[in-house]
Scaffold this motif. Structure first.
Motif, PDB file in Angstrom:
ATOM      1  N   THR A 168       1.452 152.266   7.099  1.00 27.06           N
ATOM      2  CA  THR A 168       1.092 153.082   8.267  1.00 27.06           C
ATOM      3  C   THR A 168       0.574 154.408   7.772  1.00 27.06           C
ATOM      4  O   THR A 168       0.985 154.888   6.727  1.00 27.06           O
ATOM      5  N   GLU A 169      -0.291 155.016   8.554  1.00 29.05           N
ATOM      6  CA  GLU A 169      -0.951 156.236   8.096  1.00 29.05           C
ATOM      7  C   GLU A 169       0.049 157.378   7.988  1.00 29.05           C
ATOM      8  O   GLU A 169       0.957 157.503   8.782  1.00 29.05           O
ATOM      9  N   ASP A 170      -0.167 158.188   6.980  1.00 31.83           N
ATOM     10  CA  ASP A 170       0.743 159.266   6.644  1.00 31.83           C
ATOM     11  C   ASP A 170      -0.135 160.500   6.496  1.00 31.83           C
ATOM     12  O   ASP A 170      -1.236 160.415   5.989  1.00 31.83           O
ATOM     13  N   ALA A 171       0.323 161.653   6.979  1.00 28.92           N
ATOM     14  CA  ALA A 171      -0.520 162.853   6.939  1.00 28.92           C
ATOM     15  C   ALA A 171      -1.049 163.151   5.541  1.00 28.92           C
ATOM     16  O   ALA A 171      -2.240 163.246   5.318  1.00 28.92           O
ATOM     17  N   ASP A 172      -0.110 163.283   4.560  1.00 30.20           N
ATOM     18  CA  ASP A 172      -0.539 163.590   3.199  1.00 30.20           C
ATOM     19  C   ASP A 172      -0.687 162.282   2.436  1.00 30.20           C
ATOM     20  O   ASP A 172       0.197 161.885   1.703  1.00 30.20           O
ATOM     21  N   ALA A 173      -1.749 161.559   2.670  1.00 25.08           N
ATOM     22  CA  ALA A 173      -1.855 160.270   1.999  1.00 25.08           C
ATOM     23  C   ALA A 173      -3.288 159.962   1.612  1.00 25.08           C
ATOM     24  O   ALA A 173      -4.239 160.433   2.223  1.00 25.08           O
ATOM     25  N   ASN A 174      -3.410 159.159   0.564  1.00 27.67           N
ATOM     26  CA  ASN A 174      -4.696 158.634   0.135  1.00 27.67           C
ATOM     27  C   ASN A 174      -4.853 157.277   0.792  1.00 27.67           C
ATOM     28  O   ASN A 174      -3.984 156.431   0.661  1.00 27.67           O
ATOM     29  N   ARG A 175      -5.958 157.069   1.454  1.00 31.74           N
ATOM     30  CA  ARG A 175      -6.183 155.765   2.103  1.00 31.74           C
ATOM     31  C   ARG A 175      -7.086 154.913   1.209  1.00 31.74           C
ATOM     32  O   ARG A 175      -8.077 155.413   0.656  1.00 31.74           O
ATOM     33  N   LEU A 176      -6.738 153.623   1.084  1.00 31.02           N
ATOM     34  CA  LEU A 176      -7.574 152.695   0.323  1.00 31.02           C
ATOM     35  C   LEU A 176      -7.853 151.459   1.166  1.00 31.02           C
ATOM     36  O   LEU A 176      -6.945 150.937   1.829  1.00 31.02           O
ATOM     37  N   LEU A 177      -9.091 151.006   1.137  1.00 33.33           N
ATOM     38  CA  LEU A 177      -9.427 149.748   1.806  1.00 33.33           C
ATOM     39  C   LEU A 177      -9.125 148.622   0.833  1.00 33.33           C
ATOM     40  O   LEU A 177      -9.527 148.686  -0.334  1.00 33.33           O
ATOM     41  N   VAL A 178      -8.396 147.616   1.335  1.00 30.66           N
ATOM     42  CA  VAL A 178      -7.988 146.510   0.472  1.00 30.66           C
ATOM     43  C   VAL A 178      -8.142 145.181   1.204  1.00 30.66           C
ATOM     44  O   VAL A 178      -8.440 145.152   2.397  1.00 30.66           O
ATOM     45  N   ARG A 179      -7.895 144.092   0.453  1.00 28.12           N
ATOM     46  CA  ARG A 179      -7.849 142.764   1.064  1.00 28.12           C
ATOM     47  C   ARG A 179      -6.436 142.215   0.842  1.00 28.12           C
ATOM     48  O   ARG A 179      -5.980 142.113  -0.307  1.00 28.12           O
ATOM     49  N   PHE A 180      -5.693 141.946   1.923  1.00 27.21           N
ATOM     50  CA  PHE A 180      -4.310 141.468   1.788  1.00 27.21           C
ATOM     51  C   PHE A 180      -4.289 139.975   1.495  1.00 27.21           C
ATOM     52  O   PHE A 180      -5.014 139.196   2.099  1.00 27.21           O
ATOM     53  N   GLY A 181      -3.434 139.586   0.552  1.00 31.07           N
ATOM     54  CA  GLY A 181      -3.212 138.168   0.247  1.00 31.07           C
ATOM     55  C   GLY A 181      -2.033 137.651   1.056  1.00 31.07           C
ATOM     56  O   GLY A 181      -1.503 138.361   1.911  1.00 31.07           O
ATOM     57  N   PRO A 182      -1.580 136.406   0.777  1.00 32.91           N
ATOM     58  CA  PRO A 182      -0.440 135.842   1.512  1.00 32.91           C
ATOM     59  C   PRO A 182       0.856 136.574   1.191  1.00 32.91           C
ATOM     60  O   PRO A 182       0.998 137.149   0.116  1.00 32.91           O
ATOM     61  N   ALA A 183       1.825 136.564   2.134  1.00 38.37           N
ATOM     62  CA  ALA A 183       3.102 137.255   1.930  1.00 38.37           C
ATOM     63  C   ALA A 183       4.180 136.261   1.507  1.00 38.37           C
ATOM     64  O   ALA A 183       4.166 135.100   1.911  1.00 38.37           O
ATOM     65  N   ASN A 184       5.112 136.720   0.673  1.00 41.27           N
ATOM     66  CA  ASN A 184       6.268 135.907   0.284  1.00 41.27           C
ATOM     67  C   ASN A 184       7.529 136.503   0.885  1.00 41.27           C
ATOM     68  O   ASN A 184       7.754 137.709   0.778  1.00 41.27           O
ATOM     69  N   TYR A 185       8.350 135.646   1.480  1.00 43.87           N
ATOM     70  CA  TYR A 185       9.594 136.091   2.119  1.00 43.87           C
ATOM     71  C   TYR A 185      10.689 136.218   1.071  1.00 43.87           C
ATOM     72  O   TYR A 185      10.938 135.287   0.314  1.00 43.87           O
ATOM     73  N   LEU A 186      11.346 137.392   0.979  1.00 43.72           N
ATOM     74  CA  LEU A 186      12.393 137.599  -0.029  1.00 43.72           C
ATOM     75  C   LEU A 186      13.760 137.815   0.599  1.00 43.72           C
ATOM     76  O   LEU A 186      14.682 138.298  -0.040  1.00 43.72           O
ATOM     77  N   GLY A 187      13.934 137.466   1.862  1.00 46.59           N
ATOM     78  CA  GLY A 187      15.226 137.641   2.516  1.00 46.59           C
ATOM     79  C   GLY A 187      15.289 138.988   3.207  1.00 46.59           C
ATOM     80  O   GLY A 187      15.206 139.069   4.423  1.00 46.59           O
ATOM     81  N   ASP A 188      15.433 140.071   2.431  1.00 48.73           N
ATOM     82  CA  ASP A 188      15.545 141.394   3.061  1.00 48.73           C
ATOM     83  C   ASP A 188      14.192 142.069   3.246  1.00 48.73           C
ATOM     84  O   ASP A 188      14.094 143.146   3.824  1.00 48.73           O
ATOM     85  N   ARG A 189      13.128 141.484   2.698  1.00 46.52           N
ATOM     86  CA  ARG A 189      11.791 142.074   2.842  1.00 46.52           C
ATOM     87  C   ARG A 189      10.728 141.025   2.485  1.00 46.52           C
ATOM     88  O   ARG A 189      11.062 139.927   2.047  1.00 46.52           O
ATOM     89  N   PHE A 190       9.479 141.431   2.681  1.00 48.29           N
ATOM     90  CA  PHE A 190       8.373 140.581   2.253  1.00 48.29           C
ATOM     91  C   PHE A 190       7.692 141.234   1.050  1.00 48.29           C
ATOM     92  O   PHE A 190       7.655 142.460   0.952  1.00 48.29           O
ATOM     93  N   GLU A 191       7.200 140.409   0.165  1.00 50.86           N
ATOM     94  CA  GLU A 191       6.404 140.929  -0.935  1.00 50.86           C
ATOM     95  C   GLU A 191       5.002 140.383  -0.736  1.00 50.86           C
ATOM     96  O   GLU A 191       4.834 139.224  -0.381  1.00 50.86           O
ATOM     97  N   GLN A 192       4.029 141.261  -0.933  1.00 52.01           N
ATOM     98  CA  GLN A 192       2.664 140.848  -0.646  1.00 52.01           C
ATOM     99  C   GLN A 192       1.728 141.517  -1.648  1.00 52.01           C
ATOM    100  O   GLN A 192       2.080 142.560  -2.209  1.00 52.01           O
ATOM    101  N   GLU A 193       0.569 140.923  -1.850  1.00 51.34           N
ATOM    102  CA  GLU A 193      -0.405 141.563  -2.726  1.00 51.34           C
ATOM    103  C   GLU A 193      -1.564 142.094  -1.889  1.00 51.34           C
ATOM    104  O   GLU A 193      -1.984 141.474  -0.915  1.00 51.34           O
ATOM    105  N   ALA A 194      -2.044 143.294  -2.301  1.00 55.72           N
ATOM    106  CA  ALA A 194      -3.235 143.868  -1.678  1.00 55.72           C
ATOM    107  C   ALA A 194      -4.266 143.981  -2.798  1.00 55.72           C
ATOM    108  O   ALA A 194      -3.964 144.569  -3.845  1.00 55.72           O
TER     109      ALA A 194
END
Ligand SMILES: Nc1ncnc2c1ncn2[C@@H]1O[C@H](COP(=O)(O)OP(=O)(O)OP(=O)(O)O)[C@@H](O)[C@H]1O
Ligand SMILES: [Mg+2]
Length: 363
Positions: free
Chosen positions: A295-321
């Motif tokens: 999510t956008e953050d005031a002091d942040a660098n924005r990068l355009l990326v392509r998201f890959g598939p997500a992996n479910y890890l129980g307490d969170r998801f891991e994903q590649e951009a």
């Protein structure tokens, strides 16, 4: 108080330096960990301190005693140094009971029989093995044998305790418990300890200070927090905690407290530069997965990326951009739809380094 000081200690095997001009100081009562991948020189350093191996050059002193001096050819034998040593293999005498194994440390030091009884009792109590005093090592579990090895190393109250991967034969749960237990004993007895491991979690949780090693060199030395939060080298950033390393960028601008990198594909990132960098030179950028925001953050660098598939890890998801062809690992509470999108990284979470020259010679 007594300090152990290693100055320019080098151990050469043929044309290879197993350790190369190592400088380390350990304060009294400190728990110092040597951390690094297999073959980086951890055991060689410990053996040089214990006197079990002779360096090729340099100097090692403990308080006002010189233990080793390559220049004047001084080298005290291990028994004259009198340090407690625990190895990965327990090296207990199989034909002696638990109490006899521990007692041997005191017999070798010619301690009186009555004093020996008292101290062996104390040491076994300390490691929680009083009930096992009359058993033989073959009748104990791995974790219990490990505790006998530790009792044997601390029973004579050594000025320095040297531990080389002492928990690596234990299963994950036992290891976690042994970590806390070992740390408590070190604190209770006020021992100065040098601990060798390649397990970053062990190093972070137990140490007062960590020495990060690679290829026979010290890469960084500092408290666990300093190493984790302010790595001064891309190797510290990627070996301790995980970090995405983005190569192929060029330093576009340098400011008082950081730099801007032009990434392949034309996007830019601003960040902090722990080492000197110069405009126009190649850059290596490190970003921890948990610091990539969705999510956008005031002091942040924005990068355009392509998201890959997500992996479910129980307490969170891991994903590649994907940034061009480079994958960036990130963590998310909910997966992001695959395809085009944006990520944000706060400026203070972007570390900009010069290229890692030593990366090819990793061991
Ligand atoms: N006796 C020896 N002869 C030749 N080379 C050696 C010898 N002992 C160690 N080395 C080399 O020195 C380097 C450092 O070895 P060392 O045992 O200190 O590594 P380590 O960090 O303890 O690794 P590990 O985590 O695998 O135990 C390695 O490249 C190793 O191959
Ligand atoms: Mg080793």
């Amino acid at each position: 108080m007594t300090d152990l000081v290693l100055s320019d200690v080098t151990r050469r095997y043929g044309s290879v330096n197993a350790i190369d001009h190592i400088n380390i100081t350990v304060g009294a009562g400190e728990f110092l960990t040597l951390l690094g991948p297999s073959g980086c020189g951890k055991s060689t350093t410990l053996a040089a301190i214990a006197g079990l191996d002779q360096p090729t050059g340099g100097r090692i002193s403990f308080g006002d005693r010189t233990l080793f001096d390559g220049g004047s050819r001084v080298s005290l034998p291990p028994e004259a140094r009198g340090f407690g040593v625990v190895f990965q293999s327990y090296a207990l005498w199989p034909h002696m009971t638990v109490e006899r194994n521990v007692d041997l440390s005191l017999r070798l030091r010619k301690v009186d029989a009555s004093e020996r009884d008292r101290r062996v009792g104390e040491a076994l109590e300390l490691v929680g093995l009083t009930a096992y005093a009359k058993r033989y090592p073959g009748e104990l579990s791995g974790g219990q044998q490990q505790r006998v090895a530790l009792a044997r190393a601390v029973v004579f109250r050594p000025a320095l305790l040297l531990l080389d991967e002492p928990l690596s034969n234990l299963d994950a749960q036992l290891r976690g418990e042994a970590r806390i237990w070992l740390k408590n004993i070190q604190r209770e007895l006020g021992l100065t300890a040098i601990y060798v491991t390649h397990d970053q979690e062990e190093a972070l949780s137990m140490s007062d200070r960590i020495v990060v090693m690679r290829g026979g060199h010290v890469i960084q030395m500092g408290t666990p927090q300093e190493i984790y939060e302010r790595p001064i080298h891309p190797f510290s950033a990627s070996f301790i905690g995980s970090a995405n390393l983005i190569s192929g960028g060029l330093i576009a601008a340098v400011s008082a407290d950081g730099a801007t990198v032009g990434l392949p594909g034309g996007q830019t990132l601003q960040g902090h530069a722990p080492l000197p960098v110069r405009q126009g030179e190649a850059a290596l950028v490190a970003v921890r997965p948990q610091n990539i925001r969705l999510t956008e953050d005031a002091d942040a660098n924005r990068l355009l990326v392509r998201f890959g598939p997500a992996n479910y890890l129980g307490d969170r998801f891991e994903q590649e951009a994907f940034l061009g062809e480079s994958p960036l690992r990130l963590q998310a509470a909910r997966p992001v739809p695959e395809g085009e999108g944006s990520i944000w990284i706060a400026r203070q979470d972007v570390l900009i380094f010069p290229p890692d020259e030593g990366a090819k010679d990793k061991t």
